[in-house]
Scaffold this motif. Structure first.
Motif, mmCIF file in Angstrom:
data_model
loop_
_atom_site.group_PDB
_atom_site.id
_atom_site.type_symbol
_atom_site.label_atom_id
_atom_site.label_comp_id
_atom_site.label_asym_id
_atom_site.label_seq_id
_atom_site.Cartn_x
_atom_site.Cartn_y
_atom_site.Cartn_z
ATOM 1 N N LEU A 176 0.816 -1.218 0.000
ATOM 2 C CA LEU A 176 0.000 0.000 0.000
ATOM 3 C C LEU A 176 0.847 1.263 0.000
ATOM 4 O O LEU A 176 0.379 2.323 -0.403
ATOM 5 C CB LEU A 176 -0.940 -0.012 1.205
ATOM 6 C CG LEU A 176 -2.108 -1.002 1.069
ATOM 7 C CD1 LEU A 176 -2.736 -1.291 2.425
ATOM 8 C CD2 LEU A 176 -3.153 -0.465 0.093
ATOM 9 N N GLU A 202 -3.818 1.094 -4.973
ATOM 10 C CA GLU A 202 -4.815 0.072 -4.667
ATOM 11 C C GLU A 202 -4.163 -1.293 -4.752
ATOM 12 O O GLU A 202 -3.271 -1.512 -5.576
ATOM 13 C CB GLU A 202 -5.968 0.149 -5.677
ATOM 14 C CG GLU A 202 -6.983 -0.958 -5.576
ATOM 15 C CD GLU A 202 -7.985 -0.966 -6.725
ATOM 16 O OE1 GLU A 202 -8.598 -2.025 -6.962
ATOM 17 O OE2 GLU A 202 -8.142 0.084 -7.390
ATOM 18 N N PHE A 221 -6.429 -2.711 8.543
ATOM 19 C CA PHE A 221 -6.503 -1.752 7.445
ATOM 20 C C PHE A 221 -7.891 -1.126 7.294
ATOM 21 O O PHE A 221 -8.123 -0.349 6.370
ATOM 22 C CB PHE A 221 -6.076 -2.413 6.134
ATOM 23 C CG PHE A 221 -4.637 -2.846 6.124
ATOM 24 C CD1 PHE A 221 -3.621 -1.919 5.948
ATOM 25 C CD2 PHE A 221 -4.292 -4.175 6.330
ATOM 26 C CE1 PHE A 221 -2.284 -2.307 5.959
ATOM 27 C CE2 PHE A 221 -2.964 -4.578 6.341
ATOM 28 C CZ PHE A 221 -1.950 -3.642 6.157
ATOM 29 N N TYR A 241 -7.983 3.219 5.236
ATOM 30 C CA TYR A 241 -8.071 2.669 3.886
ATOM 31 C C TYR A 241 -9.514 2.276 3.598
ATOM 32 O O TYR A 241 -10.314 2.112 4.528
ATOM 33 C CB TYR A 241 -7.173 1.433 3.729
ATOM 34 C CG TYR A 241 -5.708 1.690 3.962
ATOM 35 C CD1 TYR A 241 -4.877 2.092 2.918
ATOM 36 C CD2 TYR A 241 -5.153 1.527 5.229
ATOM 37 C CE1 TYR A 241 -3.529 2.326 3.126
ATOM 38 C CE2 TYR A 241 -3.808 1.756 5.449
ATOM 39 C CZ TYR A 241 -2.992 2.159 4.399
ATOM 40 O OH TYR A 241 -1.662 2.385 4.614
ATOM 41 N N CYS A 284 -11.589 -0.771 2.440
ATOM 42 C CA CYS A 284 -11.471 -2.223 2.291
ATOM 43 C C CYS A 284 -12.797 -2.822 1.833
ATOM 44 O O CYS A 284 -13.854 -2.446 2.341
ATOM 45 C CB CYS A 284 -11.071 -2.870 3.612
ATOM 46 S SG CYS A 284 -9.468 -2.362 4.263
ATOM 47 N N GLN A 298 -7.929 0.113 -0.915
ATOM 48 C CA GLN A 298 -7.566 1.334 -1.644
ATOM 49 C C GLN A 298 -7.096 2.422 -0.681
ATOM 50 O O GLN A 298 -7.668 2.589 0.395
ATOM 51 C CB GLN A 298 -8.772 1.851 -2.438
ATOM 52 C CG GLN A 298 -9.239 0.909 -3.529
ATOM 53 C CD GLN A 298 -10.582 1.295 -4.107
ATOM 54 O OE1 GLN A 298 -11.612 1.226 -3.435
ATOM 55 N NE2 GLN A 298 -10.581 1.740 -5.360
ATOM 56 N N ASN A 299 -6.055 3.121 -1.088
ATOM 57 C CA ASN A 299 -5.659 4.317 -0.346
ATOM 58 C C ASN A 299 -6.725 5.386 -0.521
ATOM 59 O O ASN A 299 -7.221 5.603 -1.627
ATOM 60 C CB ASN A 299 -4.315 4.841 -0.875
ATOM 61 C CG ASN A 299 -3.133 4.137 -0.236
ATOM 62 O OD1 ASN A 299 -2.792 4.388 0.913
ATOM 63 N ND2 ASN A 299 -2.512 3.229 -0.983
ATOM 64 N N LYS A 300 -7.066 6.041 0.559
ATOM 65 C CA LYS A 300 -8.087 7.086 0.484
ATOM 66 C C LYS A 300 -7.465 8.384 0.001
ATOM 67 O O LYS A 300 -6.292 8.633 0.175
ATOM 68 C CB LYS A 300 -8.721 7.299 1.872
ATOM 69 C CG LYS A 300 -9.576 6.120 2.321
ATOM 70 C CD LYS A 300 -10.240 6.409 3.649
ATOM 71 C CE LYS A 300 -11.133 5.249 4.090
ATOM 72 N NZ LYS A 300 -11.754 5.511 5.414
#
Length: 226
Positions: free
Chosen positions: A169, A174, A198, A202, A204, A224-226
């Motif tokens: 990550l 993503e 996570f 993030y 999920c 996914q990274n926000k």
């Protein structure tokens, strides 16, 4: 402890399988992709043939083409014997029988072997072992994939998984991981801990996919990274 090739069981999958395992759409395939623990899959080779961008990481890439090929040939009989003994744990629809399975796997690994030296020179195959930090900058990849490694090998422990996925990550916007079972085709023991770790910071989600070979193995984890 040094990584030893003799302790590995190389078993490669194809681009068609990756598409199904990870719900890869046309736009996904045009992204900058990195695949962790890719082993002798033909995914990188087939994507490169279509002018797509994939970087594959695996500790086996430290070895020569000949060494890898010998280990693939050596492992084939062992794997197929295990498949015969455990064939009731699998769904024989997209892959019809053991003969077709062996053909698909050996074709994928043959394509990988043929591409390996060129791909290594082009830095498409990179020697790396999770959870060690990679040399890549933060968020340099759009999408990171892990097929039949993380989550599946639950005996590596929750800390191994958290460190590995944190590094994924760090360099990926993503990540997608498949399957969510352990080697006994049961829900992986590390899945709940991963979701807890996570879940904050993030996005999920667990998503169904069209691929199911291991019975019940038709879901992937997307973070996914926000």
């Amino acid at each position: 402890m040094a990584f030893e090739l003799k302790n590995t069981v190389p078993w490669g999958r194809s681009l068609t399988e990756y598409k199904s395992m990870f719900n890869l759409t046309g736009p996904d395939l045009n992204k900058k992709i990195i695949s962790f623990g890719d082993g002798p899959a033909s995914f990188n080779y087939e994507m490169t043939q279509q002018n797509k961008t994939v970087t594959s990481l695996d500790p086996i890439y430290q070895f020569s083409k000949d060494e890898l090929n010998r280990q693939i040939v050596s492992a084939r009989d062992t794997v197929m014997k295990q498949m015969i003994e455990n064939q009731n744990n699998f769904v024989w629809t997209s892959i019809k029988d053991l003969e077709e399975l062996e053909h698909i796997r050996m074709r994928a690994m043959s394509d990988f072997i043929a591409d390996f030296e060129l791909g290594k020179n082009q830095h498409r195959y990179v020697h790396h072992e999770l959870p060690e930090t990679t040399s890549f900058k933060a968020q340099v990849f759009d999408l990171g994939l892990s097929s039949h490694f993380l989550i599946l090998y639950s005996k590596l422990g929750i800390e191994f998984h958290i460190k590995s996925m944190a590094e994924m990550l760090r360099i990926c916007k993503e990540i997608r991981i498949f399957p969510l079972l352990n080697l006994n085709a049961k829900k992986s023991e590390v899945l709940d801990g991963i979701l807890e770790e996570f879940g904050n910071g993030y996005s999920c989600s667990i998503e169904s996919v069209s691929y199911e070979f291991q019975k019940g193995g038709n879901k992937m984890l997307r973070i996914q990274n926000k």
